[in-house]
Design an enzyme around this catalytic site. Structure first.
Site, mmCIF file in Angstrom:
data_model
loop_
_atom_site.group_PDB
_atom_site.id
_atom_site.type_symbol
_atom_site.label_atom_id
_atom_site.label_comp_id
_atom_site.label_asym_id
_atom_site.label_seq_id
_atom_site.Cartn_x
_atom_site.Cartn_y
_atom_site.Cartn_z
ATOM 1 N N ASP A 1 -1.475 1.479 -3.716
ATOM 2 C CA ASP A 1 -2.193 0.350 -4.321
ATOM 3 C C ASP A 1 -3.622 0.752 -4.702
ATOM 4 O OD1 ASP A 1 -3.025 0.524 -1.695
ATOM 5 O OD2 ASP A 1 -3.275 -1.626 -1.434
ATOM 6 N N ARG B 1 0.993 5.122 17.405
ATOM 7 C CA ARG B 1 0.463 6.332 16.763
ATOM 8 C C ARG B 1 -0.212 7.219 17.800
ATOM 9 N NH1 ARG B 1 1.315 5.466 11.567
ATOM 10 N NH2 ARG B 1 0.745 3.471 10.628
ATOM 11 N N SER C 1 0.811 -1.222 0.000
ATOM 12 C CA SER C 1 0.000 0.000 0.000
ATOM 13 C C SER C 1 0.844 1.273 0.000
ATOM 14 C CB SER C 1 -0.939 -0.070 1.206
ATOM 15 O OG SER C 1 -1.814 1.012 1.239
HETATM 16 P P1 NG1 Z 1 -2.126 1.277 11.316
HETATM 17 O O1 NG1 Z 1 -0.679 1.208 10.951
HETATM 18 O O2 NG1 Z 1 -2.643 0.109 12.077
HETATM 19 O O3 NG1 Z 1 -2.453 2.616 11.927
HETATM 20 C C1 NG1 Z 1 -2.797 2.052 8.831
HETATM 21 C C2 NG1 Z 1 -3.928 3.041 8.816
HETATM 22 C C3 NG1 Z 1 -5.225 2.267 8.797
HETATM 23 C C4 NG1 Z 1 -5.289 1.282 7.653
HETATM 24 C C5 NG1 Z 1 -4.012 0.460 7.578
HETATM 25 C C6 NG1 Z 1 -3.918 -0.403 6.356
HETATM 26 C C7 NG1 Z 1 -4.094 5.210 9.924
HETATM 27 C C8 NG1 Z 1 -4.030 5.970 11.205
HETATM 28 N N1 NG1 Z 1 -3.912 3.898 10.005
HETATM 29 O O4 NG1 Z 1 -2.948 1.216 9.947
HETATM 30 O O5 NG1 Z 1 -6.279 3.169 8.760
HETATM 31 O O6 NG1 Z 1 -5.569 1.928 6.445
HETATM 32 O O7 NG1 Z 1 -2.837 1.268 7.659
HETATM 33 O O8 NG1 Z 1 -3.427 0.232 5.228
HETATM 34 O O9 NG1 Z 1 -4.301 5.828 8.884
HETATM 35 ZN ZN ZN Z 2 -3.686 1.107 0.227
#
Ligand code: NG1
Ligand code: ZN
Length: 558
Positions: A293, A521, A79
């Site tokens: 992606d 995060r 992604s």
């Molecule tokens: P994580 O890394 O779990 O925060 C991130 C995005 C999700 C989701 C996934 C998959 C944020 C804060 N988090 O996950 O919303 O899209 O990647 O691609 O944007």
């Molecule tokens: Zn994506």
């Protein structure tokens, strides 16, 4: 079905051929000790450490396919992650994310040392009552990363090792592969399982919707699209041939010069709250960004004062739900409609949806599988992550009612509204968030309403916000509850966040371990950017001190 010829008679294979699996597996040996987890969106790590994982996901896809007697998808992509990363995820029969129990099997299988492989595979078969006599069919896709071709070859080896049949779709967007899986498992009801079938289905619905647009400002819809130097550029170019001339798309960051996701793409724009580097933007020009992606999209523009305006997933959900709610009212149908968000949704968007639009809003955990699941509880479930990943789900009953009304309704106004809803259903990729499908839907809605991007933006004003990352020794130190809005561990962290939030107007903050990166995060919003930045910084410090921060202490923003 994999068949063995024994004594002239064809005998179905009843047991797994471990010799073959072991032979193939030796070519994709797991580096001893390496461990990984099936996270928010499958496995993600440095591409060089993924070969054994993708091979094993080929094996697992065969077992899942046999168990569900359906086609299963395997997508090789990371992604929005940087070029050197890669990843893999499985797609379940209706084009949705893999079932949670199987995520656990995926993790076990990926982490099994070579000699344990047979036991782990047998355990999965036993627990899930996989009938090895069933045939298996797996579809495979990949993004444009330099490592993706070879990794998808390893998936093919995994599928072949267990005697599964497969179709390799090669370069496709993630949502295109989800679409293929759904088409194949619904006997083509959802659409034709080819890239062309996808373009035809979407463009037909788009053109039908556009025909109903009364005003087309200057006769043209113009949109600049930053494709993050990824697969979206290739596929959008292909799709252009199927789209009407009134839609003028200018593709930027098409991969011809820049690096994938580097200083561009939906994630960059959302997190940094600024346009992609090197993207030329005229005043008030409508622009958008896909991620690597092409399952996410965000919109933005610069106003006359040079101020950057972001229209993220929350604003997209608001636009789509406004449109759908109005149409439902016109049809006279009484269907339940709700918007599903995550804790990252801007407080202003939630307030606008609930108070002004009177639309019920639900909060789910991060990761589309959680939003998707909640959205299924309604006739019309609109779900979007703030980062631009989202779609709309229509229940089978709702879809039937709408299609029936579009055919049979005597009242012209109601019938037209039902037809519009029907076209909307066909334009939306209901399997998963899809940047191309979302783009077309947004453009159609704006055209139908005769709205500029500025008019759309004016629905509500976002609260200033900030997202940060903190490195800690073990991100599992943080455990959360209440759809990730409250930290349960480490002790004292939530109390500290509460005390910080209390001091600032319209403030909100939360922390959670990322499922795709080795970080914690931090999110904060407040009445001013300065307050949001300070709050995010203070919360980062609290995480650093209470949850085992590593490296340098987080520095103030700016
Ligand atoms: P994580 O890394 O779990 O925060 C991130 C995005 C999700 C989701 C996934 C998959 C944020 C804060 N988090 O996950 O919303 O899209 O990647 O691609 O944007
Ligand atoms: Zn994506």
């Amino acid at each position: 079905m994999h068949l063995d010829l024994v004594g002239g008679e064809i005998q179905p294979e009843e047991e797994m051929d471990f010799d073959t699996v072991a032979k193939y597996s030796a070519l994709h040996a797991k580096p001893p000790g390496l461990s990984s987890q099936y996270g928010t969106a499958g496995f993600r790590t440095k591409a060089e450490n993924l070969d054994h994982t993708v091979f094993r996901m080929g094996l697992l896809a065969v077992l899942r396919s046999k168990q569900t007697t359906s086609t299963i998808g395997v997508m090789v992509t990371a992604s929005h992650n940087p070029e050197e990363d890669n990843g893999v995820k499985l797609i379940d029969p209706l084009g949705e994310m893999l079932a949670p129990a199987w995520e656990e099997y995926a993790t076990c299988l990926a982490n099994a040392e070579e000699p344990e492989l047979q036991t782990v595979l047998s355990d999965i078969c036993q627990k899930e009552k996989v009938d090895l006599q069933h045939s298996a069919f797996v579809v495979i896709g990949r993004d444009t990363r330099s490592s993706s071709k070879e990794l998808s070859q390893s998936v093919i080896d995994g599928v072949s090792a267990l005697g599964g049949q497969l179709q390799d779709y090669g370069l496709v967007t993630t949502p295109q592969l989800h679409y293929m899986v759904c088409c194949r498992n619904t006997n083509g009801n959802y659409g034709r399982a080819t890239v062309e079938g996808y373009y035809q289905k979407l463009s037909k619905a788009f053109m039908a919707l556009m025909k109903q647009a009364v005003t087309e400002r200057d006769g043209h819809l113009c949109l600049k699209v930053d494709c993050a130097n990824g697969i979206g550029a290739l596929k959008l170019k292909e799709m252009e041939h199927y789209l009407p001339k009134c839609l003028r798309i200018y593709i930027d960051n098409d991969g011809s010069k820049g690096k994938l996701n580097h200083l561009c793409g939906a994630d960059f724009v959302k997190v940094h709250q600024k346009p992609p580097v090197d993207l030329e933007m005229k005043i008030n020009e409508k622009c958008s960004s896909f991620d690597g992606d092409a399952d996410r999209i965000v919109y933005y523009y610069n106003d006359a004062a040079g101020r950057f305006h972001l229209l993220d997933g929350d604003k997209i959900a608001t636009l789509i739900s406004t449109f759908l709610k109005e149409l439902l009212v016109k049809t006279g149908q009484t269907l339940t409609l709700a918007v599903i968000q995550t804790a990252y949704a801007n407080g202003s968007s939630t307030h606008y949806l609930e108070e002004t639009m009177k639309v019920p809003v639900q909060c789910a955990k991060t990761g589309v599988k959680h939003l998707h699941h909640k959205a299924k509880e309604f006739d019309v479930g609109i779900y979007f992550e703030a980062n631009g990943h989202g779609t709309v789900l229509f229940s089978k009953a709702a879809e039937d009612k709408i299609r029936h009304q579009a055919e049979n309704e005597k009242d012209n106004r109601k019938r037209e509204a039902a037809k519009m809803l029907e076209n909307t259903i066909d334009l939306i990729n209901q399997t998963v968030g899809d940047a191309i499908s979302d783009l077309l839907l947004i453009e159609a809605i704006l055209a139908l309403k005769g709205w500029t991007v500025q008019q759309w933006d004016a629905l509500y004003t976002d609260l200033p916000n900030r997202q940060l990352k903190v490195k800690v020794a073990d991100r599992r130190a943080i455990d959360t509850t209440d759809a990730e809005r409250q930290a349960v561990t480490p002790p004292g962290l939530q109390e500290k966040i509460n005390a910080l939030v209390k001091k600032i107007k319209q403030a909100r903050a939360f922390v959670r371990p990322s499922g795709t990166e080795d970080v914690v995060r931090v999110y904060a919003e407040a009445d001013t950017q300065e307050n949001a930045d300070n709050l995010a910084h203070e919360v980062s410090l609290a995480v650093y001190h209470l949850a085992g921060g590593v490296g340098e202490e987080p520095k103030p923003i700016g």
